[in-house]
Design a protein around this motif. Structure first.
Motif, PDB file in Angstrom:
ATOM      1  N   ALA A 112       1.142  -0.708  -0.252  1.00 11.15           N
ATOM      2  CA  ALA A 112       0.063  -0.046   0.304  1.00 11.15           C
ATOM      3  C   ALA A 112       0.950   0.772  -0.042  1.00 11.15           C
ATOM      4  O   ALA A 112       2.177   1.384   1.016  1.00 11.15           O
ATOM      5  CB  ALA A 112      -0.704  -0.048   1.574  1.00 11.15           C
ATOM      6  N   VAL A 113       1.118   2.378  -0.699  1.00 11.99           N
ATOM      7  CA  VAL A 113       1.638   3.188  -0.819  1.00 11.99           C
ATOM      8  C   VAL A 113       0.402   4.558  -1.362  1.00 11.99           C
ATOM      9  O   VAL A 113      -0.735   4.477  -1.591  1.00 11.99           O
ATOM     10  CB  VAL A 113       2.337   3.702  -2.259  1.00 11.99           C
ATOM     11  CG1 VAL A 113       3.239   4.119  -2.565  1.00 11.99           C
ATOM     12  CG2 VAL A 113       2.777   2.303  -2.692  1.00 11.99           C
ATOM     13  N   LEU A 195      -2.252  -0.723  -3.696  1.00 13.52           N
ATOM     14  CA  LEU A 195      -3.054  -0.275  -2.807  1.00 13.52           C
ATOM     15  C   LEU A 195      -2.940   1.098  -3.114  1.00 13.52           C
ATOM     16  O   LEU A 195      -1.369   1.136  -2.321  1.00 13.52           O
ATOM     17  CB  LEU A 195      -4.012  -0.860  -1.680  1.00 13.52           C
ATOM     18  CG  LEU A 195      -4.572   0.662  -0.971  1.00 13.52           C
ATOM     19  CD1 LEU A 195      -6.171   0.978  -2.068  1.00 13.52           C
ATOM     20  CD2 LEU A 195      -5.278   0.423   0.129  1.00 13.52           C
ATOM     21  N   LEU A 196      -2.777   1.730  -4.005  1.00 15.41           N
ATOM     22  CA  LEU A 196      -2.521   3.677  -3.760  1.00 15.41           C
ATOM     23  C   LEU A 196      -3.566   4.354  -3.361  1.00 15.41           C
ATOM     24  O   LEU A 196      -4.909   4.211  -4.055  1.00 15.41           O
ATOM     25  CB  LEU A 196      -2.288   3.521  -4.857  1.00 15.41           C
ATOM     26  CG  LEU A 196      -1.443   3.190  -5.876  1.00 15.41           C
ATOM     27  CD1 LEU A 196      -1.354   3.114  -7.760  1.00 15.41           C
ATOM     28  CD2 LEU A 196      -0.260   3.399  -5.768  1.00 15.41           C
ATOM     29  N   ILE A 197      -3.160   5.251  -1.712  1.00 14.64           N
ATOM     30  CA  ILE A 197      -3.988   5.853  -1.911  1.00 14.64           C
ATOM     31  C   ILE A 197      -3.672   7.586  -1.498  1.00 14.64           C
ATOM     32  O   ILE A 197      -2.737   7.659  -1.499  1.00 14.64           O
ATOM     33  CB  ILE A 197      -4.447   5.715   0.167  1.00 14.64           C
ATOM     34  CG1 ILE A 197      -4.725   4.751   0.026  1.00 14.64           C
ATOM     35  CG2 ILE A 197      -5.108   6.482   0.988  1.00 14.64           C
ATOM     36  CD1 ILE A 197      -4.617   3.722   1.844  1.00 14.64           C
ATOM     37  N   ALA A 198      -4.153   7.882  -1.819  1.00 16.38           N
ATOM     38  CA  ALA A 198      -4.327   9.397  -2.497  1.00 16.38           C
ATOM     39  C   ALA A 198      -5.243  10.563  -1.042  1.00 16.38           C
ATOM     40  O   ALA A 198      -6.189  10.919  -1.934  1.00 16.38           O
ATOM     41  CB  ALA A 198      -4.876  10.088  -3.865  1.00 16.38           C
ATOM     42  N   GLY A 199      -4.905  11.411  -0.821  1.00 18.83           N
ATOM     43  CA  GLY A 199      -5.171  12.560   0.122  1.00 18.83           C
ATOM     44  C   GLY A 199      -5.678  13.459  -1.255  1.00 18.83           C
ATOM     45  O   GLY A 199      -4.715  13.894  -1.696  1.00 18.83           O
ATOM     46  N   ARG A 200      -6.884  13.466  -1.091  1.00 15.16           N
ATOM     47  CA  ARG A 200      -7.841  14.188  -2.525  1.00 15.16           C
ATOM     48  C   ARG A 200      -6.784  16.307  -2.226  1.00 15.16           C
ATOM     49  O   ARG A 200      -6.904  16.703  -3.723  1.00 15.16           O
ATOM     50  CB  ARG A 200      -9.065  14.534  -2.551  1.00 15.16           C
ATOM     51  CG  ARG A 200      -9.975  15.484  -3.680  1.00 15.16           C
ATOM     52  CD  ARG A 200     -11.254  14.740  -3.568  1.00 15.16           C
ATOM     53  NE  ARG A 200     -11.188  12.966  -3.806  1.00 15.16           N
ATOM     54  CZ  ARG A 200     -12.340  13.151  -4.156  1.00 15.16           C
ATOM     55  NH1 ARG A 200     -13.318  13.213  -3.952  1.00 15.16           N
ATOM     56  NH2 ARG A 200     -12.378  11.023  -3.830  1.00 15.16           N
ATOM     57  N   ARG A 211      -2.252   8.893  -9.929  1.00 24.52           N
ATOM     58  CA  ARG A 211      -2.914   7.949 -10.665  1.00 24.52           C
ATOM     59  C   ARG A 211      -2.130   7.282 -11.464  1.00 24.52           C
ATOM     60  O   ARG A 211      -2.363   6.615 -12.273  1.00 24.52           O
ATOM     61  CB  ARG A 211      -3.926   9.313 -11.143  1.00 24.52           C
ATOM     62  CG  ARG A 211      -5.496   9.623 -10.298  1.00 24.52           C
ATOM     63  CD  ARG A 211      -6.288  10.440 -11.260  1.00 24.52           C
ATOM     64  NE  ARG A 211      -6.084  11.565 -11.337  1.00 24.52           N
ATOM     65  CZ  ARG A 211      -6.548  12.682 -10.338  1.00 24.52           C
ATOM     66  NH1 ARG A 211      -7.031  12.150  -9.778  1.00 24.52           N
ATOM     67  NH2 ARG A 211      -6.335  13.926 -10.517  1.00 24.52           N
ATOM     68  N   GLU A 212      -0.707   8.203 -12.143  1.00 18.78           N
ATOM     69  CA  GLU A 212       0.379   8.251 -12.282  1.00 18.78           C
ATOM     70  C   GLU A 212       0.775   6.419 -11.915  1.00 18.78           C
ATOM     71  O   GLU A 212       0.637   5.655 -13.029  1.00 18.78           O
ATOM     72  CB  GLU A 212       1.469   8.858 -12.737  1.00 18.78           C
ATOM     73  CG  GLU A 212       2.526   8.624 -13.137  1.00 18.78           C
ATOM     74  CD  GLU A 212       3.194   9.719 -13.519  1.00 18.78           C
ATOM     75  OE1 GLU A 212       3.987  10.023 -14.394  1.00 18.78           O
ATOM     76  OE2 GLU A 212       4.187  10.384 -12.573  1.00 18.78           O
ATOM     77  N   LEU A 222      -6.615   2.457  -6.672  1.00 15.54           N
ATOM     78  CA  LEU A 222      -6.712   3.769  -5.995  1.00 15.54           C
ATOM     79  C   LEU A 222      -7.895   4.034  -5.964  1.00 15.54           C
ATOM     80  O   LEU A 222      -8.930   4.246  -5.475  1.00 15.54           O
ATOM     81  CB  LEU A 222      -6.287   4.518  -7.592  1.00 15.54           C
ATOM     82  CG  LEU A 222      -6.342   6.085  -7.360  1.00 15.54           C
ATOM     83  CD1 LEU A 222      -5.368   6.519  -6.688  1.00 15.54           C
ATOM     84  CD2 LEU A 222      -6.304   6.982  -8.709  1.00 15.54           C
ATOM     85  N   THR A 223      -7.502   4.738  -4.615  1.00 18.73           N
ATOM     86  CA  THR A 223      -8.262   4.956  -3.591  1.00 18.73           C
ATOM     87  C   THR A 223      -8.057   6.846  -2.958  1.00 18.73           C
ATOM     88  O   THR A 223      -6.848   6.927  -2.830  1.00 18.73           O
ATOM     89  CB  THR A 223      -8.278   4.611  -2.265  1.00 18.73           C
ATOM     90  OG1 THR A 223      -8.802   3.294  -2.835  1.00 18.73           O
ATOM     91  CG2 THR A 223      -9.597   5.230  -1.466  1.00 18.73           C
ATOM     92  N   GLU A 224      -9.454   7.632  -3.601  1.00 16.73           N
ATOM     93  CA  GLU A 224      -8.522   8.758  -3.305  1.00 16.73           C
ATOM     94  C   GLU A 224      -9.623   9.339  -2.102  1.00 16.73           C
ATOM     95  O   GLU A 224     -10.684   8.936  -1.467  1.00 16.73           O
ATOM     96  CB  GLU A 224      -9.228   9.651  -4.634  1.00 16.73           C
ATOM     97  CG  GLU A 224      -8.315  10.141  -5.465  1.00 16.73           C
ATOM     98  CD  GLU A 224      -8.491  10.592  -6.702  1.00 16.73           C
ATOM     99  OE1 GLU A 224      -8.825  12.180  -5.796  1.00 16.73           O
ATOM    100  OE2 GLU A 224      -7.848  10.898  -7.518  1.00 16.73           O
ATOM    101  N   ILE A 225      -9.140  10.533  -0.851  1.00 15.86           N
ATOM    102  CA  ILE A 225      -9.317  10.209   0.230  1.00 15.86           C
ATOM    103  C   ILE A 225     -10.336  11.893   0.439  1.00 15.86           C
ATOM    104  O   ILE A 225      -8.622  13.121   0.388  1.00 15.86           O
ATOM    105  CB  ILE A 225      -9.161  10.051   1.886  1.00 15.86           C
ATOM    106  CG1 ILE A 225      -8.459   8.365   1.061  1.00 15.86           C
ATOM    107  CG2 ILE A 225      -9.123  10.972   3.331  1.00 15.86           C
ATOM    108  CD1 ILE A 225      -8.048   7.792   2.617  1.00 15.86           C
TER     109      ILE A 225
END
Length: 376
Positions: A112-113, A195-200, A211-212, A222-225
């Protein structure tokens, strides 16, 4: 002086290992709101970067690379007898995970990144920061930590203090590692479930960076929080925990969520506090099968499952568990009258003495509930 990274281990020693990596400027306290819950199903090992938290500063020097940090993580895992592990990391800690997944895939079972990237916008900004920190120290840079790490109005004083207290030379060496890091041409080689987790709201590694990665890593999720900036595990721990559980735990993760919904946090917290290496596999079995497969099956509603469970517990005389499931039945929407009707039915098919004991147990629980907060 030790040549190992400072670390904290939580959870049963027999559980599947999960390593948690921090971001630049923080300690393993970054995971304080997430790690204890993950330790219900994992042997969680969170570590400090060199010169951060309790890790020695001289583990790295000028010109350090992410590969150097990855070797320190592997040395820590080796010292703990951990051969293969799941891994989650934030920012620089996420870069370490990406490096391991590419260069040591046999060690990484799942990845998980979090709020990280395959590159950090080129070398120049990090080289400039490293020079500034070597000349001035970290006090002035730490003053802007909240703006770089969190959405406006949010802070975690412990993490800001960790930033201020980090060793400047080790911090600068970590900047050198970020300056040299670029894994874009190798991301497609990652084979671990990712799993890729981004802070919006993250200005440091915006969602576009994740996303890249999602486009490059085969099968990545990909999950955006929303409402999260760069240190999502500290700012939005519930959302991060939910995503990590679904990724790492599968049925056990879903089961733990259902278990808490049905039995309540207080009961589950007590059960987890009593867990030992001897009982860990049984607890995982309960979460994975009873709660993760049976209670999540939508063929029966939770109300119906509570009725079946009450009947079975009366039939076998398990009155301590009956008390727990009377509370669960109320949480699942059964009224006191409906619970009484179920117990009356058991008098016919399980025997009057069994039902008599069951009524006594249920009456005590319902009376306690009436004296306490209203059932939710």
């Amino acid at each position: 002086m030790t040549n190992l990274l400072n670390h904290l281990s939580e959870g049963p020693a027999s559980a599947p290992p999960l390593l948690l990596g921090p971001s630049l400027g923080t300690s393993y306290a970054l995971w304080d709101a997430v790690a204890p819950e993950l330790s219900a199903a994992h042997r969680v090992i969170r570590w400090d970067l060199p010169g951060h938290g309790g890790s020695p500063a001289d583990l790295i020097g000028p010109g350090a690379t992410v590969a150097d940090l990855a070797e320190l993580v592997l040395a820590l895992a080796d010292s703990l007898g951990v051969e293969r592990f799941a891994y989650a990391g934030v920012s620089l800690g996420g870069a370490v995970g990406l490096h391991l997944a590419v260069h040591r895939p046999e060690r990484v079972s799942s990845l998980a990144v979090v709020c990280s990237s395959a590159h950090f916008d080129g070398a120049k900004p990090w080289q400039e920061r490293a020079t500034r920190v070597r000349e001035e120290g970290l006090a002035r840079l730490a003053e802007s930590a909240d703006a770089r790490w969190f959405t406006p109005g949010f802070t975690v004083p412990r993490l800001v203090r960790d930033h201020r207290d980090a060793d400047p030379e080790a911090y600068a060496a970590c900047c050198d590692a970020l300056a040299a890091f670029d894994l874009r041409d190798r991301a497609g080689e990652i084979s671990a479930p990712t799993l890729l987790i981004a802070g919006r709201e993250d200005p440091a590694t915006p969602p576009a960076h994740l996303r890249e990665l999602a486009d490059a890593v085969p099968g990545a999720t990909l999950t955006e929080i929303p409402g999260a900036s760069h240190l999502a595990p500290a700012e939005r721990p519930e959302a991060v925990l939910t995503a990590l559980r679904a990724h790492f735990d599968g049925d056990a993760g879903r089961g733990m969520a259902v278990r808490r919904e049905v039995l309540g946090d207080a009961h589950v917290d007590r059960a987890q506090a009593r867990q030992t290496p001897f009982t860990a596999r049984f607890q995982d079995f309960i979460s994975r099968y009873a709660w993760g497969e049976i209670w999540t099956d939508e063929t029966l509603s939770r109300r119906e499952r509570s009725m079946v469970t009450l009947t079975a517990l009366v039939a076998h005389g398990h009155y301590e568990e009956l008390a727990m499931h009377v509370r669960a039945a109320r949480r699942n929407g059964l009224t006191a009258d409906e619970i009484g009707a179920v117990l009356l039915q058991t008098a016919v098919y399980c025997g009057v003495p069994a039902a008599n004991s069951a009524f006594a147990t249920a009456q005590r629980v319902l009376a306690e509930e009436a004296d306490g907060p209203a059932a939710g």
